[in-house]
Design an enzyme around this catalytic site. Structure first.
Site, PDB file in Angstrom:
ATOM      1  NE  ARG A 136     -19.005   1.261  -5.030  1.00 49.59           N
ATOM      2  CZ  ARG A 136     -17.826   1.952  -5.442  1.00 49.59           C
ATOM      3  NH1 ARG A 136     -16.979   1.967  -4.334  1.00 49.59           N
ATOM      4  NH2 ARG A 136     -17.210   1.356  -6.624  1.00 49.59           N
ATOM      5  CG  ASP A 160     -17.855   5.811  -0.532  1.00 49.36           C
ATOM      6  OD1 ASP A 160     -17.428   4.649  -1.050  1.00 49.36           O
ATOM      7  OD2 ASP A 160     -16.925   6.387   0.179  1.00 49.36           O
ATOM      8  CG  HIS A 206     -13.162   6.537  -1.254  1.00 49.42           C
ATOM      9  ND1 HIS A 206     -14.320   5.905  -1.165  1.00 49.42           N
ATOM     10  CD2 HIS A 206     -12.556   6.095  -2.224  1.00 49.42           C
ATOM     11  CE1 HIS A 206     -14.507   5.171  -2.517  1.00 49.42           C
ATOM     12  NE2 HIS A 206     -13.313   5.309  -3.126  1.00 49.42           N
ATOM     13  NE  ARG A 241      -3.985  -1.696   2.259  1.00 52.66           N
ATOM     14  CZ  ARG A 241      -5.313  -1.607   1.934  1.00 52.66           C
ATOM     15  NH1 ARG A 241      -5.620  -0.430   1.148  1.00 52.66           N
ATOM     16  NH2 ARG A 241      -6.253  -2.483   1.694  1.00 52.66           N
TER      17      ARG A 241
END
Ligand code: APR
Length: 326
Positions: free
Chosen positions: A152, A149, A176, A89
């Site tokens: 969704r 978001d 997020h 990451r």
């Protein structure tokens, strides 16, 4: 009358779908940029050739240098790299930091008054990079995440209750990613809070699916990530800014005291108009909701500290350009 001009940086899935939505709606002229020579040019030529069939007259130009982007009103950054096997990451964070930094420096040179909408992930920290690299005031750096978001969450609520998505408003705060904070009691169906309409177990299941919304799509697509909903969400932001709509939309914004958060970009309800973020709407949260939001902000803060370290190291080493693709 001067026409509204939007530059989209990154002619990949999100960028090119966004360009398509904008020109088909005849909302704004579009310049589509990619670092890969001819990618922006090819996509825009194809789009242009759809215009006689669909009947739109919006201008669209493809390029891989920033000359044609001059004096854009809005610049959307979708440029970046996806995470690949073997990449940590932090590796991705550093690579996309360098992309967003380079892109932002070019934007500032050619469109010093633009509003920047950031789409590149990890979203909240990439907003921090654009803010730092641009020197723009905080109202002109906006992250696209919350609309996606909430869309969704709204989709899953509509599916669960078999009602129109039009009836549903949802409220999602926070970073997020896995730490996002959907708030069911502010999420409504025709004005009725969802806890009145379904059991806590079902709400928890929908919240969980919303949190994993991006990963669920990556899992299905195998290569690449979502782009239809992200591009649609970005259009809603551009429209709100263009027509000075004063629409309240969840976006990543720099909080300076709101929700007790300081110096961090995070998802909060924002009023969008001509000046970009015109207000952060600070609503009262219950203790568990507030705690979840602060935990989310702490995670973003940790990544932001890492970004500041990377940026300082690159500055010290005189590193300027973004990494090569591959
Ligand atoms: N300048 C311009 N374009 C760049 C640069 C750069 N420095 N670096 C990369 N790009 C371009 C790539 O060449 C590619 O065409 O960005 C594009 C990215 O496109 P995709 O790989 O298709 O990614 P996409 O699905 O569009 O997602 C873009 O949005 O939702 C987020 O997580 C997603 O960070 C990702 C971003």
């Amino acid at each position: 009358m001067r026409r509204f001009k939007t530059t989209v940086v990154g002619a990949g899935n999100v960028g090119s779908t966004l360009a398509q939505r904008l020109v088909e709606k005849e909302l704004t002229d579009v310049v589509l940029i990619d670092r890969v020579a001819d990618r922006g040019e090819g996509k825009t030529l194809d789009l242009l050739q759809s215009s006689p069939i669909l009947g739109f007259d919006t201008k669209i130009i493809g390029a891989h240098d920033y000359g044609p982007t001059a004096d854009s009103d809005i610049v959307v950054i979708t440029a970046g790299f996806p995470r690949k096997p073997g990449m940590s990451r932090d590796d991705l964070l550093k690579m996309n930091m360098e992309v967003v930094q380079e892109v932002t420096e070019n934007i500032v040179k050619h469109s010093p008054d633009a509003i920047i909408i950031v789409v590149t992930n990890p979203l909240d920290v990439m907003c921090h990079v654009a803010w730092k690299a641009s020197g723009f005031p905080k109202n002109r750096i906006i992250g696209m995440a919350g609309i996606l978001d909430t869309a969704r969450f709204r989709t899953f609520i509509a599916m669960e209750l078999n009602v129109s998505v039009d009836n549903i408003h949802a409220f999602v705060l926070g970073g997020h990613g896995d730490s996002m904070v959907p708030v069911p009691r502010y999420s409504t169906v025709a004005g009725i809070p969802i806890p009145e309409l379904m059991t806590q177990d079902r709400i928890d299941a929908l919240v969980e699916r919303t949190r994993n919304g991006g990963a669920e799509i990556v899992g299905l697509l195998k290569t690449g990530s979502a782009y239809y909903a992200p591009s649609a969400a970005t259009v809603e932001m551009i429209e709100a800014i263009m027509v000075d709509k004063k629409k309240i939309l969840p976006c990543s914004a720099l909080c300076e005291g709101e929700y007790g958060i300081n110096g961090t970009f995070i998802g909060v309800p924002c009023k969008l108009g001509t000046n970009g973020i015109e207000e952060i709407v600070d609503v009262r949260l219950s203790n568990p909701e507030g705690d979840a939001l602060h935990r989310s902000a702490d995670l973003v803060k940790e990544q932001t500290a890492l970004i500041d370290k990377f940026m300082a190291e690159n500055k010290k080493n005189g590193k300027k350009s973004a990494p090569a693709e591959g």
